[in-house]
Design an enzyme around this catalytic site. Structure first.
Site, PDB file in Angstrom:
ATOM      1  N   ASP A  58     -27.062 -12.017 -35.672  1.00 39.75           N
ATOM      2  CA  ASP A  58     -28.388 -12.571 -35.876  1.00 39.75           C
ATOM      3  C   ASP A  58     -29.305 -11.395 -36.222  1.00 39.75           C
ATOM      4  OD1 ASP A  58     -30.021 -15.380 -34.257  1.00 39.75           O
ATOM      5  OD2 ASP A  58     -30.567 -14.207 -36.018  1.00 39.75           O
TER       6      ASP A  58
HETATM    7  C1  GLC Z   1     -33.290 -15.910 -36.763  1.00 37.05           C
HETATM    8  C2  GLC Z   1     -32.510 -16.988 -36.062  1.00 37.05           C
HETATM    9  C3  GLC Z   1     -31.280 -17.429 -36.800  1.00 37.05           C
HETATM   10  C4  GLC Z   1     -31.532 -17.336 -38.298  1.00 37.05           C
HETATM   11  C5  GLC Z   1     -31.692 -15.861 -38.642  1.00 37.05           C
HETATM   12  C6  GLC Z   1     -31.994 -15.656 -40.125  1.00 37.05           C
HETATM   13  O1  GLC Z   1     -33.731 -14.955 -35.838  1.00 37.05           O
HETATM   14  O2  GLC Z   1     -32.126 -16.741 -34.715  1.00 37.05           O
HETATM   15  O3  GLC Z   1     -30.984 -18.769 -36.382  1.00 37.05           O
HETATM   16  O4  GLC Z   1     -30.433 -17.886 -39.010  1.00 37.05           O
HETATM   17  O5  GLC Z   1     -32.707 -15.240 -37.863  1.00 37.05           O
HETATM   18  O6  GLC Z   1     -33.244 -16.204 -40.430  1.00 37.05           O
END
Ligand code: GLC
Length: 746
Positions: free
Chosen positions: A288
């Site tokens: 993430d």
């Molecule tokens: C965010 C979220 C994740 C998302 C990623 C990209 O922090 O936790 O669900 O896909 O970043 O945006």
């Protein structure tokens, strides 16, 4: 002369196209051969670049990691970009990348296409209330078609986090509290996004997230600590992830949280032992957003280099935005702290995904402006969004006030009556919040053209405590036959980083309802919200309550069609609604304890597992939802009352539509394992079947039970079914009465 020239031009064009195709076909060898040759030419820097993802400008869901992404692309340092959308922009970046990539390795574009790309569907929790995998597949298929047409190759969905705590804002993105329902819907979403051929021009990579147990954050506070036994992890939180591996998902995303002291992003047990080992996952794992960097504040890594070392060794293939793999992997390799075989394996997994998408054959194949214009907001997409929104509606209460009659004079009140921004919910990708979505007012006025029949007055805002609009709304409501209040949350009160310590209707909405109640008119509450709310007062005082969630681009039409009976709501709750926040976590498949509280019927009430100020039962249980019609269950039968390890039992029940409307009933099968080598839940969902029934119609609904349905992790952590007694419950919610019993024998 002109014709001759035209024919010559046409001939030369077709020769050129054919030559290009031949060249492409000639260039592209079978995947393994192509990738092994390509990797044989790649330097270690070029391999590490494939493990690097930066974000284009746009949605930033955390500290801005990495340097200027354009400069990094020019240096050939980037394998993937997130948050770049649109044919034009993605083409530009791809061109910049290929001009600076010695081996012409294309960029991979990722984006959060959670419940629609431009045509927005109900938030995933709402879509899950349909209990209809076909609806989940449909919405994902449409989302993929629009995203692919706009240059996006990969979505960061489905989010499959089981969640039992409505304080957590991200319950809106998942399928609620149940493992079986969540697994079925997760598989359908992967199928919808990826289709049967990733090389097709309308399919994209799916990404199962957030691995793992992110929804179990202590106190429902986002990013907070998760601590649980391996048994609970494996029985409750992991199955939806495994289901997507079985469905062929090509990527995973790790979660921000730690699990019992080990952050998911540095968790070798999770990534290498379970995901890539036991489950034989052959796709790639992305972190993430800056999650590698966050191993430092977790207190798990000394510094950025150490974080990178721990992550690669744990099984992370791609670094989202953190810039750590780019900066440190080569040094770590030279220091012998990471293995080149792991870098090669990560690079190979990523290149395989790019190959299967057809990007080596044509890096611009998703960049067709005509196709983009023709695909976005296609009528069939909008129709699909309306269909899924209608299926997501859950009727929580109805004193025969709904459906409304067209001749009635209706006062529509509440902060969300004309809303076109919040209605598409959080994580709404490139959805339009400036007026494209159908508001409730628009939807109702399409059905009821006599303006004299309707008034629309907000009366109050969602959070603001001003009462300046209230009197006018009350005056109009006084003249009406029925009052419909459309209330709820802002879309950004759920989704990421949106935990609440109070899950009541925000602001003075409830106070306004109390004023409306004093008018003595039938009072309907329509809810737009991204989580279960505490609605005990509303349940006592409203004549009808319709849970509409954030229903998406076509939400106003769906709510209007449901209020006026064109759509008969058949949704069921994917997550328990508590009486009070003090009960949380409260979920249906709880343990019995040694002092179960049997309710008022229990003579010795005091020393039982209960509260002295509330009933144990929730306000609305998991799997609950009413209809404008009624359903009667009868004639339950088991084909046998003894089940052998290799045999099966058929459970059948007759369901009749005994009311005045055609409808759909979600017939649910629950099983209780009475005694185990470890304690077992009071019941668990093991099957469901959504059955259309015309008024007066009766159908026999059948389920099959095998020993496989009864397996759990026993006292020795073996996944087995233990002989013994089992109870069977079949009905229209998790409160279904005992239907029958059977014994599993050796
Ligand atoms: C965010 C979220 C994740 C998302 C990623 C990209 O922090 O936790 O669900 O896909 O970043 O945006």
């Amino acid at each position: 002369m002109k014709t001759y020239k035209f024919l010559l031009l046409l001939l030369s064009f077709s020769i050129a196209t054919h030559a290009q195709k031949v060249k492409n076909q000639a260039k592209i060898k079978p995947r393994n051969e192509f990738i092994s040759e390509l990797m044989g030419k790649m330097t270690i820097d070029e391999k590490i670049a494939q493990l690097v993802q930066f974000t284009a400008d746009g949605t930033v869901t955390g500290p801005k990691g990495g340097d200027n992404f354009i400069e990094e692309i020019k240096k050939g340092n980037v394998g993937s970009i997130l948050n770049a959308t649109g044919v034009k922009y993605t083409r530009e970046l791809q061109k910049l990348n290929l001009e600076n990539s010695r081996l012409k390795i294309p960029l991979l574009y990722g984006y959060d296409v959670i419940h629609g790309y431009r045509t927005i569907f109900p938030i995933t929790l709402g879509e899950s209330a349909s209990w209809d995998p076909a609806m989940a597949e449909l919405s994902s298929k449409v989302a993929a078609a629009e995203a692919a047409a706009s240059g996006v190759h990969w979505t960061f969905a489905p989010m499959v986090d089981i969640a039992r705590d409505p304080r957590w804002g991200r319950v809106s993105e998942g399928s609620g509290e149940d493992t079986y329902l969540g697994s079925r819907l997760a598989m359908a979403r992967v199928k919808g996004f990826q289709g049967s051929d990733l090389g097709a021009i309308n399919t994209i990579l799916a990404c199962t997230k957030h691995f793992a147990a992110y929804g179990a954050a202590e106190a429902g506070r986002d990013y907070n600590t998760v601590d649980m036994s391996e048994r609970v992890l494996r029985e409750t939180y992991l199955p939806p992830f495994k289901a997507t591996v079985d469905a062929g998902v090509r990527t995973f995303m790790t979660s921000f949280n730690e699990i019992s002291g080990v952050p998911a992003t540095g968790n070798r047990f999770l990534l290498r032992d379970i995901l890539k080992g036991e489950w034989k996952f052959n796709g790639f794992v992305v972190t993430d957003y800056t999650a590698i960097n966050e191993l430092i504040p977790h207190g798990f890594a000394q510094d950025a280099a150490h974080a990178g070392e721990l992550s690669l060794n744990a099984g992370i293939d791609m670094d989202m935005v953190g810039g750590i793999y780019l900066k440190h992997l080569k040094t770590l390799l030279n220091q012998g702290k990471v293995k080149e075989t792991d870098i090669n394996d990560a690079c190979k997994r990523i290149l395989e995904a790019k190959y299967d998408l057809g990007l080596f054959e044509d890096p611009y194949r998703y960049n067709d402006e005509k196709r983009e214009a023709a695909t976005i907001y296609k009528k069939e997409h909008l129709d699909a969004a309306l269909q899924v929104a209608n299926k997501s509606m859950v009727l929580l209460k109805n004193n025969n006030i709904l459906p409304l009659r067209r001749e009635q004079k209706v006062a529509f009140v509440g902060p969300l009556i004309s809303d076109e921004a919040n209605i598409i919910g959080s994580w709404a990708a490139t959805g339009d919040r400036t007026g494209y979505a159908v508001s409730v007012e628009e939807g109702v006025r399409k059905l009821i053209t006599d303006k004299g029949k309707l008034t629309f007055d907000k009366g109050v805002e969602i959070v603001d405590t001003s009462k300046s609009q209230m009197q006018k709304a009350l005056d109009n409501a006084r003249q009406a036959d029925v009052i419909v209040a459309v209330m709820g949350e802002f879309e950004n009160m759920t989704g990421e980083a949106a935990s609440r310590t109070d899950i009541n209707l925000p602001g003075i909405q409830k106070e306004f309802l109390a004023e409306l109640k004093k008018l003595g008119k039938p009072l309907v509450l329509v809810l737009m919200n991204g989580r279960p709310l505490t609605l005990s007062w509303e349940n006592e005082n409203m004549d009808a309550i319709l849970e509409a969630w954030f229903p998406g681009t076509m939400g106003g039409d769906a709510i209007a069609q449901t209020l006026y009976g064109i759509n008969n709501p058949g949704g069921k709750l994917p997550m328990t609604f508590p009486r009070t926040l003090g009960q949380v976590p409260v979920y249906y498949n709880h343990k019995n304890t040694g002092r179960p509280y049997l309710g008022a019927a229990d003579p010795e009430q005091k020393y039982k597992s209960r509260y002295i100020d509330s009933d144990n039962s929730p306000l609305y249980p998991f799997g609950y939802g009413l209809s404008y019609t009624t359903f009667a269950y009868s004639n339950p039968k088991l084909s046998a009352n003894t089940l052998t390890a290799s045999g099966s039992i058929k459970v059948s029940v007759d369901v009749a539509n005994t009311g005045n409307y055609d409808g759909e009933e979600v017939v649910q099968l629950y099983i209780q394992d009475k005694v185990g080598s470890v304690t077992r839940p009071v019941r668990e969902l093991k099957g469901f079947n959504k059955v259309p029934l015309k008024k007066g119609e009766k159908k026999t609904v059948e389920f099959t039970i095998t020993a496989n349905d009864l397996k759990f992790y026993d006292i020795n952590m073996q996944f087995v079914a233990e002989p013994g007694d089992f109870n069977v419950f079949v009905g229209g919610s998790s409160a279904a009465e005992l239907t029958d019993k059977f014994v599993l024998v050796k």
